[in-house]
Design a protein around this motif. Structure first.
Motif, PDB file in Angstrom:
ATOM      1  N   MET A  67     -27.754   2.484  17.534  1.00  0.00           N
ATOM      2  CA  MET A  67     -28.739   2.233  16.494  1.00  0.00           C
ATOM      3  C   MET A  67     -29.998   3.069  16.613  1.00  0.00           C
ATOM      4  SD  MET A  67     -28.444  -1.760  15.883  1.00  0.00           S
ATOM      5  CE  MET A  67     -29.404  -2.177  17.290  1.00  0.00           C
ATOM      6  N   VAL A  68     -30.006   4.022  17.551  1.00  0.00           N
ATOM      7  CA  VAL A  68     -31.193   4.858  17.694  1.00  0.00           C
ATOM      8  C   VAL A  68     -31.447   5.589  16.386  1.00  0.00           C
ATOM      9  CG1 VAL A  68     -32.118   6.859  18.850  1.00  0.00           C
ATOM     10  CG2 VAL A  68     -30.868   5.165  20.135  1.00  0.00           C
ATOM     11  N   PRO A  69     -32.696   5.617  15.923  1.00  0.00           N
ATOM     12  CA  PRO A  69     -32.960   6.314  14.675  1.00  0.00           C
ATOM     13  C   PRO A  69     -32.549   7.776  14.768  1.00  0.00           C
ATOM     14  CG  PRO A  69     -34.871   5.069  15.357  1.00  0.00           C
ATOM     15  CD  PRO A  69     -33.895   4.980  16.465  1.00  0.00           C
ATOM     16  N   ALA A  70     -32.261   8.338  13.632  1.00  0.00           N
ATOM     17  CA  ALA A  70     -31.875   9.730  13.547  1.00  0.00           C
ATOM     18  C   ALA A  70     -32.913  10.600  14.256  1.00  0.00           C
ATOM     19  CB  ALA A  70     -31.787  10.087  12.080  1.00  0.00           C
ATOM     20  N   SER A  80     -27.171  10.723  14.576  1.00  0.00           N
ATOM     21  CA  SER A  80     -26.666  10.652  13.201  1.00  0.00           C
ATOM     22  C   SER A  80     -25.784  11.840  12.906  1.00  0.00           C
ATOM     23  CB  SER A  80     -27.819  10.650  12.211  1.00  0.00           C
ATOM     24  OG  SER A  80     -28.678   9.622  12.521  1.00  0.00           O
ATOM     25  N   PRO A 119     -17.666   9.492  11.016  1.00  0.00           N
ATOM     26  CA  PRO A 119     -17.652   8.149  11.578  1.00  0.00           C
ATOM     27  C   PRO A 119     -17.732   8.219  13.092  1.00  0.00           C
ATOM     28  CG  PRO A 119     -15.651   8.570  10.307  1.00  0.00           C
ATOM     29  CD  PRO A 119     -16.451   9.803  10.267  1.00  0.00           C
ATOM     30  N   ARG A 120     -18.459   7.278  13.649  1.00  0.00           N
ATOM     31  CA  ARG A 120     -18.616   7.305  15.095  1.00  0.00           C
ATOM     32  C   ARG A 120     -17.439   6.644  15.776  1.00  0.00           C
ATOM     33  NH1 ARG A 120     -24.451   5.174  14.300  1.00  0.00           N
ATOM     34  NH2 ARG A 120     -25.574   7.130  14.246  1.00  0.00           N
ATOM     35  N   THR A 132     -13.351   0.342   3.638  1.00  0.00           N
ATOM     36  CA  THR A 132     -13.573   1.781   3.608  1.00  0.00           C
ATOM     37  C   THR A 132     -12.278   2.473   3.224  1.00  0.00           C
ATOM     38  OG1 THR A 132     -14.703   1.217   5.631  1.00  0.00           O
ATOM     39  CG2 THR A 132     -14.899   3.460   4.902  1.00  0.00           C
ATOM     40  N   LEU A 141     -11.148   7.577   6.088  1.00  0.00           N
ATOM     41  CA  LEU A 141     -12.232   7.351   7.048  1.00  0.00           C
ATOM     42  C   LEU A 141     -11.781   6.447   8.191  1.00  0.00           C
ATOM     43  CD1 LEU A 141     -15.505   6.950   4.989  1.00  0.00           C
ATOM     44  CD2 LEU A 141     -14.895   8.724   6.622  1.00  0.00           C
ATOM     45  N   LEU A 167     -37.134   1.765  12.779  1.00  0.00           N
ATOM     46  CA  LEU A 167     -36.885   1.362  14.165  1.00  0.00           C
ATOM     47  C   LEU A 167     -35.489   1.699  14.607  1.00  0.00           C
ATOM     48  CD1 LEU A 167     -38.389  -2.188  14.370  1.00  0.00           C
ATOM     49  CD2 LEU A 167     -39.343  -0.068  15.200  1.00  0.00           C
ATOM     50  N   ALA A 168     -34.541   1.427  13.759  1.00  0.00           N
ATOM     51  CA  ALA A 168     -33.154   1.611  14.166  1.00  0.00           C
ATOM     52  C   ALA A 168     -32.341   2.008  12.965  1.00  0.00           C
ATOM     53  CB  ALA A 168     -32.607   0.329  14.775  1.00  0.00           C
ATOM     54  N   ASP A 169     -31.291   2.718  13.268  1.00  0.00           N
ATOM     55  CA  ASP A 169     -30.439   3.290  12.262  1.00  0.00           C
ATOM     56  C   ASP A 169     -29.109   2.582  12.412  1.00  0.00           C
ATOM     57  OD1 ASP A 169     -29.797   5.095  10.420  1.00  0.00           O
ATOM     58  OD2 ASP A 169     -30.167   6.855  11.667  1.00  0.00           O
ATOM     59  N   ILE A 170     -28.770   1.708  11.489  1.00  0.00           N
ATOM     60  CA  ILE A 170     -27.544   0.947  11.685  1.00  0.00           C
ATOM     61  C   ILE A 170     -26.493   1.496  10.753  1.00  0.00           C
ATOM     62  CG2 ILE A 170     -26.550  -1.350  11.733  1.00  0.00           C
ATOM     63  CD1 ILE A 170     -29.346  -2.342  12.319  1.00  0.00           C
ATOM     64  N   ASN A 171     -25.798   2.499  11.255  1.00  0.00           N
ATOM     65  CA  ASN A 171     -24.818   3.189  10.435  1.00  0.00           C
ATOM     66  C   ASN A 171     -23.439   3.009  11.009  1.00  0.00           C
ATOM     67  OD1 ASN A 171     -26.665   4.223   8.713  1.00  0.00           O
ATOM     68  ND2 ASN A 171     -26.903   6.115   9.851  1.00  0.00           N
ATOM     69  N   SER A 172     -22.482   2.863  10.145  1.00  0.00           N
ATOM     70  CA  SER A 172     -21.106   2.952  10.572  1.00  0.00           C
ATOM     71  C   SER A 172     -20.411   3.550   9.372  1.00  0.00           C
ATOM     72  CB  SER A 172     -20.553   1.574  10.905  1.00  0.00           C
ATOM     73  OG  SER A 172     -20.492   0.808   9.737  1.00  0.00           O
ATOM     74  N   GLN A 173     -19.082   3.690   9.449  1.00  0.00           N
ATOM     75  CA  GLN A 173     -18.459   4.222   8.251  1.00  0.00           C
ATOM     76  C   GLN A 173     -18.466   3.195   7.146  1.00  0.00           C
ATOM     77  OE1 GLN A 173     -17.162   3.295  11.011  1.00  0.00           O
ATOM     78  NE2 GLN A 173     -14.961   3.246  10.968  1.00  0.00           N
ATOM     79  N   PHE A 174     -18.829   1.960   7.466  1.00  0.00           N
ATOM     80  CA  PHE A 174     -18.776   0.904   6.466  1.00  0.00           C
ATOM     81  C   PHE A 174     -20.118   0.692   5.795  1.00  0.00           C
ATOM     82  CE2 PHE A 174     -16.174  -0.345  10.181  1.00  0.00           C
ATOM     83  CZ  PHE A 174     -14.977   0.085   9.669  1.00  0.00           C
ATOM     84  N   GLN A 175     -21.203   1.041   6.444  1.00  0.00           N
ATOM     85  CA  GLN A 175     -22.506   0.731   5.873  1.00  0.00           C
ATOM     86  C   GLN A 175     -23.559   1.691   6.386  1.00  0.00           C
ATOM     87  OE1 GLN A 175     -24.355  -2.613   7.444  1.00  0.00           O
ATOM     88  NE2 GLN A 175     -23.807  -2.038   9.511  1.00  0.00           N
ATOM     89  N   ARG A 192     -34.321  -4.903   6.673  1.00  0.00           N
ATOM     90  CA  ARG A 192     -33.224  -3.956   6.628  1.00  0.00           C
ATOM     91  C   ARG A 192     -33.231  -3.269   5.276  1.00  0.00           C
ATOM     92  NH1 ARG A 192     -28.674  -3.841   9.366  1.00  0.00           N
ATOM     93  NH2 ARG A 192     -29.053  -5.861  10.262  1.00  0.00           N
ATOM     94  N   PHE A 206     -23.108  11.809   2.218  1.00  0.00           N
ATOM     95  CA  PHE A 206     -24.529  12.100   2.068  1.00  0.00           C
ATOM     96  C   PHE A 206     -24.899  12.360   0.627  1.00  0.00           C
ATOM     97  CE2 PHE A 206     -24.442  12.760   6.594  1.00  0.00           C
ATOM     98  CZ  PHE A 206     -25.636  12.157   6.937  1.00  0.00           C
ATOM     99  N   LEU A 219     -32.207  11.616   4.299  1.00  0.00           N
ATOM    100  CA  LEU A 219     -31.880  10.338   4.929  1.00  0.00           C
ATOM    101  C   LEU A 219     -31.552  10.491   6.411  1.00  0.00           C
ATOM    102  CD1 LEU A 219     -29.724   8.546   2.239  1.00  0.00           C
ATOM    103  CD2 LEU A 219     -32.160   8.448   2.621  1.00  0.00           C
ATOM    104  N   LEU A 220     -31.287  11.732   6.842  1.00  0.00           N
ATOM    105  CA  LEU A 220     -30.934  11.929   8.254  1.00  0.00           C
ATOM    106  C   LEU A 220     -32.144  11.821   9.156  1.00  0.00           C
ATOM    107  CD1 LEU A 220     -28.374  14.749   8.917  1.00  0.00           C
ATOM    108  CD2 LEU A 220     -28.454  12.458   9.849  1.00  0.00           C
ATOM    109  N   LEU A 272     -35.159  10.143   8.739  1.00  0.00           N
ATOM    110  CA  LEU A 272     -36.152   9.174   8.307  1.00  0.00           C
ATOM    111  C   LEU A 272     -36.972   8.707   9.493  1.00  0.00           C
ATOM    112  CD1 LEU A 272     -34.503   6.698   5.836  1.00  0.00           C
ATOM    113  CD2 LEU A 272     -36.283   8.352   5.404  1.00  0.00           C
TER     114      LEU A 272
END
Lengths: 183, 294
Positions: A26-29, A33, A37-38, A133, A137, B132-140, B178, B208, B260-261, B263
């Motif tokens: 969850m570390v910010p970009a 990033s 997909p990770r 998804t 992916l 604070l945090a980047d909550i990314n996955s392929q789903f969201q 969020r 993107f 968005l990368l 932010l």
């Protein structure tokens, strides 16, 4: 150090590892990033520790860590933890086999487990009318995770010194005696 | 021999007890999932509460990684200080020009407004926050910011940053909220093309470059600029969204104005929603003095 306190030390280490990895995702970009997909590194570590020392990775730590990560990551809470718990029990029951056979067997078994976990997770999401998804992916995600797995095994072995039983202490510290007798 | 068999029976019993416990745990987890599915609002409130508790720990855990990335940035900048300096000077020049232009236009605008005697809706202001945090996955695709209901953030408000619209507030906790990014598969934003006023919807699909939907191919050209249309009332009008490009799949997509990368800071726009006019006298205010826009 007694066996008992050693097990708890490693359990603590395992929990810290899972929390750290979930937080790192969850570390910010821009550090982590990537537009792809990770890999599911948390799953990789869970599987790697289970295949080596299931007593260091009790089910309750796995469930708590993944549930917390799910809550943070805004996923449907509970579902992925349930799937991982089921899969982890299957991996746990196989750990004797992993010890006897080659790494290739372990790798392919855990890959198959991860693939079926992800696919069943997506299937349940679909049944619950939740957004899923694209298949492309999902397959990519599975492939990346499978490729990352040996790396997490290396980290588990050489950073955390968690080896399969019968291979570990006697090999590294001959003074301690066979670990197989201990366990 | 007998003892061995006893031990065996014990092991079997322990195994079946374990199986039972695991089964119960899986059942409870699935129940949690079902409760979330049915009672979504309440569970999301629980989630926000959990988040408020855990977030400081996440921030703390992220410190080393953030530090590393800062160090690498500093090093990179260090080697091209002179270059960067001249770049920034040029940028300052350009911005100064625009500032003067903006002042001139604002003056002109207020004069024209005076002439027309129109009332402005001066209800917009913004709340700044750090990502604070980047909550990314392929789903969201969401980010977490450090402002919540205590700072006045509420669900659904638009968020801008890094040069354009970023998304909207998905759920606001007490100290954190969020943000649903435009590229999230569940994000839909009503937009229009600036020059032609053609309306459409920007639909995230995880990539993107979100899709531009409900626009006929002939009505839009690659390179057209797209802003929010204000339809539906969630987003205010005329926020910069992006530029039309044709994706590799030959569909119309948007190159987003906001990066968005990378932010780091965002602003939550706060707007008191306009109620629909019920009486004609609401539309034009006769003798009320014009409200200052700033």
């Amino acid at each position: 150090m007694s066996t008992y306190s050693k097990i708890w030390l490693y359990r603590l280490l395992f929990s810290a590892l899972l929390l750290l990895v979930s937080a790192m995702v969850m570390v910010p970009a821009p550090v982590f990033s990537l537009p792809v997909p990770r890999a599911d590194i948390v799953f990789c570590f869970v599987a790697a520790w289970l295949a080596r020392r299931p007593d260091y990775a009790p089910a309750w730590i796995i469930v708590t860590a993944i549930l917390l990560a799910e809550f943070l990551a805004a996923q449907a809470p509970g579902l992925w933890s349930a799937v991982v718990l089921g899969v982890s029990e299957i991996i746990r029951s196989r750990h004797e086999k992993f010890r006897q056979r080659s790494f290739l067997y372990e790798w392919s078994f855990i890959s198959a487990m991860f693939a079926s976990a992800v696919l069943s997770y997506q299937l349940i999401l679909m049944l619950a009318f939740l957004p899923t998804t694209s298949l492309r992916l999902i397959l990519f995600h599975i492939a990346v995770t499978i490729l990352i797995y040996p790396l997490t095994v290396l980290v588990t072995n050489y950073l955390f010194r968690v080896f399969k039983r019968g291979f570990d202490e006697q090999f590294l510290f001959p003074g301690l005696g066979s670990a197989r007798k201990e366990g | 021999m007998r003892r061995y068999r006893d031990g065996d029976a014990e092991a079997t019993a322990a195994r079946s007890l374990r199986r039972l416990l695991v089964g119960v745990a899986i059942f409870l987890l699935v129940c949690l999932f079902l409760v979330w599915r049915i009672e979504n609002q309440r569970m999301e409130r629980v989630r926000s509460a959990v988040m408020d508790v855990v977030l400081p720990a996440v921030e703390f855990g992220n410190k080393p990684v953030q530090y590393l990335s800062q160090v690498s940035n500093t090093l990179r900048n260090h080697f091209r200080v002179a270059e960067r300096n001249s770049e920034l000077e040029q940028e300052v020049d350009r911005l100064r020009f625009w500032r003067n232009e903006a002042r001139r236009l604002e003056l002109q605008n207020s004069r024209l407004r005076n002439l027309l005697n129109t009332q402005l809706v001066a209800s917009e202001f913004s709340i700044s926050a750090t990502v604070l945090a980047d909550i990314n996955s392929q789903f969201q695709h969401t980010v977490l910011i450090n402002a919540g209901t205590e700072n006045g953030v509420a669900n659904g408000w638009p968020v801008i940053g890094n040069g354009g619209l970023v998304g909207r507030v998905l759920s606001a906790g007490a100290k954190s909220s969020r943000i649903l990014l435009l590229r999230d598969p569940s994000s839909r934003v009503p937009v229009k093309i600036i020059d032609s006023d053609v309306r459409g919807i920007v639909a995230g699909d995880g990539s993107f470059r979100p899709l531009l939907e409900f626009v006929i191919a002939g009505d839009a050209q690659p390179g057209d600029r797209v802003v929010t249309s204000g339809d539906g009332g969630v987003f205010p009008k005329d926020l910069e969204v992006g530029e039309i490009v044709v994706g590799s799949d030959q569909r119309m997509r948007l190159r987003l104005a906001a990066d968005l990368l990378n932010l780091e800071f965002v602003s939550v726009l706060r707007e008191i929603p306009l109620s629909e006019p019920t009486d004609v006298s609401d539309l034009i205010v006769g003798d009320a003095p014009p409200v200052e826009s700033n």
